[in-house]
Scaffold this active site. Structure first.
Site, PDB file in Angstrom:
ATOM      1  CB  ILE A  29      -0.961  -0.010   1.204  1.00 18.46           C
ATOM      2  CG1 ILE A  29      -1.985  -1.137   1.062  1.00 18.46           C
ATOM      3  CG2 ILE A  29      -1.680   1.339   1.341  1.00 18.46           C
ATOM      4  CD1 ILE A  29      -2.856  -1.325   2.285  1.00 18.46           C
ATOM      5  CB  SER A 154      -6.461  -2.289   9.730  1.00 19.54           C
ATOM      6  OG  SER A 154      -7.039  -3.554   9.497  1.00 19.54           O
ATOM      7  CE1 TYR A 167      -1.584  -4.237  12.067  1.00 18.35           C
ATOM      8  CE2 TYR A 167      -3.815  -5.093  11.794  1.00 18.35           C
ATOM      9  CZ  TYR A 167      -2.727  -4.381  11.304  1.00 18.35           C
ATOM     10  OH  TYR A 167      -2.790  -3.828  10.056  1.00 18.35           O
ATOM     11  CE  LYS A 171      -2.491  -0.853  11.527  1.00 19.75           C
ATOM     12  NZ  LYS A 171      -1.747   0.195  10.789  1.00 19.75           N
ATOM     13  CB  THR A 202       0.207  -6.136   0.895  1.00 19.96           C
ATOM     14  OG1 THR A 202      -0.334  -6.449   2.188  1.00 19.96           O
ATOM     15  CG2 THR A 202      -0.602  -4.997   0.269  1.00 19.96           C
TER      16      THR A 202
END
Length: 262
Positions: A29, A154, A167, A171, A202
């Site tokens: 990205i 995210s 995580y 975010k 990705t």
């Protein structure tokens, strides 16, 4: 360097004469965003933790005739952030755009299963570093009349996954950081918005998009019937940094095929 209104855009591109810093921008990205900002006229400073990745990204984009330089930057290290600022100032003496894309997730597992070291790494890179880098860049953005900051979150912030514990939290924190910074920087005419990618193809997300069970479940719920591409995010970021978005700040916008946010 004075920014233009949308009615004054030259053939050079909607971001002509602007300087953009993009972290985590040698792959995925971040690389797509760097390319698009440069295609739209900005001089872009790319960065990531490894010199060979920076060299590849700079050579690739310069080979496309784009105005790009780069430097190694581990965003959690103050000396690396200072080097990134210095590199950006080499071109025009100021900075107009900051895109904070660098992020880590060293653990696939539950929130309570994360060690203190994992927590420190995730929060340091994903949450603290964007704020600290912006603080270092701010004096060089204030003298440019207007500025644009993009944080990259995210959809895990909307719909957490149990295997992405800490995580998810980091975010979600970026959504709050976006709102807070937007309020603080509005008097300086610096806008702050948040890109919220879904599952994008990705290396970072291959644990998901290479999973056949995940993909089958995904197709049942998302009508576009495909995984997102990095380029799907890049155009939105360029728009949010442009004069056409001059009245948009404090927003988080999903690029996810479909998101759970109303």
């Amino acid at each position: 360097s004075v920014r233009m209104t949308s009615s004054e855009i030259t053939p050079k591109g909607i971001l002509a004469n602007q300087v953009a810093v993009v972290t985590g921008s040698t792959d995925g990205i971040g690389f797509a965003i760097a390319r698009r900002l440069a295609q739209d006229g900005a001089h872009v400073v790319v960065s990531s933790r490894k010199q060979q990745n920076v060299d590849w990204a700079v050579a690739t984009l310069q080979g496309e005739g784009l105005s790009v330089t780069g430097t190694v930057c581990h965003v959690a290290k103050a000396e690396d952030r200072e080097r990134l600022v210095a590199k950006a100032l080499e071109h025009g003496g100021g900075i107009d755009i900051l895109v904070c894309n660098a992020g880590v997730n060293p653990l696939v597992g539950s929130t309570l299963g994360a060690s203190e070291q994992v927590w420190d790494k995730i929060l340091s890179v994903n949450v603290k570093a964007p704020a600290l880098l912006l603080r270092q860049l701010l004096p060089h953005m204030e003298n440019r009349w207007r500025g644009a900051v993009i944080l990259v979150s995210s959809t895990a912030a909307y719909t957490p996954r149990v295997d992405l514990g800490a995580y998810n939290v980091s975010k979600t924190a970026l959504l709050g950081l976006t709102r807070t910074l937007a309020l603080e920087l509005a008097p300086k005419d610096i806008r702050v918005n948040c890109l919220v990618p879904g599952v994008i193809e990705t290396n970072f997300s291959k644990v998901l998009h290479k999973n056949e069970t995940f993909w089958n479940n995904y197709k049942e719920n998302y009508q576009l019937q495909r995984i997102g591409r990095p380029e799907d995010c890049a155009g939105l970021v360029s728009f949010l940094c442009s004069p056409d978005a001059s009245y948009i700040t404090g927003e988080n916008i999903a690029v996810a095929g479909l998101s759970s946010r109303l």
